[in-house]
Design a protein around this motif. Structure first.
Motif, mmCIF file in Angstrom:
data_model
loop_
_atom_site.group_PDB
_atom_site.id
_atom_site.type_symbol
_atom_site.label_atom_id
_atom_site.label_comp_id
_atom_site.label_asym_id
_atom_site.label_seq_id
_atom_site.Cartn_x
_atom_site.Cartn_y
_atom_site.Cartn_z
ATOM 1 N N PRO A 187 15.742 30.914 -66.209
ATOM 2 C CA PRO A 187 15.995 29.475 -66.312
ATOM 3 C C PRO A 187 17.344 29.204 -66.967
ATOM 4 O O PRO A 187 17.905 30.067 -67.635
ATOM 5 C CB PRO A 187 14.847 28.974 -67.192
ATOM 6 C CG PRO A 187 14.482 30.162 -68.026
ATOM 7 C CD PRO A 187 14.744 31.381 -67.183
ATOM 8 N N VAL A 210 16.379 29.473 -62.013
ATOM 9 C CA VAL A 210 15.491 28.312 -61.980
ATOM 10 C C VAL A 210 16.025 27.206 -62.881
ATOM 11 O O VAL A 210 16.523 27.472 -63.981
ATOM 12 C CB VAL A 210 14.064 28.712 -62.426
ATOM 13 C CG1 VAL A 210 13.143 27.513 -62.467
ATOM 14 C CG2 VAL A 210 13.502 29.773 -61.497
ATOM 15 N N LEU A 215 11.122 23.792 -65.083
ATOM 16 C CA LEU A 215 10.172 24.807 -65.522
ATOM 17 C C LEU A 215 9.568 24.534 -66.895
ATOM 18 O O LEU A 215 8.441 24.937 -67.162
ATOM 19 C CB LEU A 215 10.855 26.176 -65.536
ATOM 20 C CG LEU A 215 9.997 27.386 -65.911
ATOM 21 C CD1 LEU A 215 8.861 27.580 -64.915
ATOM 22 C CD2 LEU A 215 10.847 28.644 -66.001
ATOM 23 N N ILE A 229 10.943 24.556 -58.070
ATOM 24 C CA ILE A 229 10.731 25.920 -58.560
ATOM 25 C C ILE A 229 10.385 26.837 -57.395
ATOM 26 O O ILE A 229 10.855 27.979 -57.320
ATOM 27 C CB ILE A 229 9.635 25.968 -59.630
ATOM 28 C CG1 ILE A 229 9.978 25.059 -60.820
ATOM 29 C CG2 ILE A 229 9.423 27.400 -60.132
ATOM 30 C CD1 ILE A 229 8.843 24.903 -61.812
#
Length: 237
Positions: A187, A210, A215, A229
């Protein structure tokens, strides 16, 4: 009503429908853009005196993102502090309704219904095992009992460290590479992993970059999160 939010996710959740309620937010409250509210410091180091001076009717906080000592000081000053706990998707939905409806006196927002429908319709992709770093220098990963881990599991991605004793353990890079994962999920927050910073540390694993807000934030982004996602993971949800 006057509300201070110490959590970026909750700031966005309130501001989408009733931005005028917010009189104070953290420096990390980036959504929605252009929010007109006083900045009161970070999530981990809010200026307690400034919050008290704003005389809010309600302070919304989170047991993970905010420090217990700061929340205790706000309570001791006579403020009404609503502390949320969000470690799973169902818990996120319940806590969002508690904050917005019970705490702020708002009508249940349509985006919350849309988010519940979106996640109820999710079809998990092929089962994969992943390591999910959230920091480097030192390396830290998602461990047990986390919101991010629950979202990934619903999409068919099992967190290798879901059974770890700690929620965000520090794990050396050699151990991460030897953990038996077939994917690394990176992320862009709290550490900003990018195509040029992160994947090179996992030379044998495919990397999924991501959007960290999708998230880890519990708010309006939850309605789009399965698709966003899923696309980063290469699956059609």
């Amino acid at each position: 009503m006057r509300v201070v939010s110490l959590v970026p996710s909750l700031t966005e959740a309130v501001a989408v429908g009733a931005p005028g309620l917010l009189v104070g937010v953290t420096d990390w409250c980036t959504h929605p853009a252009g929010l007109d509210a006083e900045r009161i410091g970070g999530t981990k180091n809010p200026d307690v005196e400034r919050v008290v001076a704003l005389a809010p009717d309600l302070v919304v906080a989170n047991e993970e993102e905010n420090r217990a000592a700061d929340l205790a000081a706000l309570t001791a000053a006579g403020l009404d502090v609503m502390v949320t706990e969000v470690r799973s998707l169902p818990q996120a939905f319940a806590e969002l309704e508690r904050v917005l409806v019970d705490g702020c006196g708002l009508a249940r927002p349509g985006w919350l219904d849309a988010a519940e429908r979106a996640w109820a319709a999710v079809r998990p992709g092929p089962q994969r095992r992943a390591v999910v770093p959230i920091w480097r220098r030192p390396w830290m990963v998602v461990g047990r009992d986390t919101f991010a881990g629950d979202l990934l599991a619903r999409l068919g991605v099992h967190n290798v460290y879901a059974g770890h004793a700690e929620r965000y353990p520090r794990i050396g890079i050699d151990e991460l590479n030897a953990a038996g994962a077939d994917l690394v999920v990176l992320p862009d927050e709290p550490y900003r992993f990018t195509a040029a910073d992160g994947p090179e540390a996992f030379p044998e694993l495919p990397a999924a970059l991501v959007d960290g807000r999708q998230l880890t934030w519990y708010g309006p982004s939850l309605a789009d999160a399965p698709a966003v996602i899923g696309a980063a993971l290469g699956i059609d949800v």
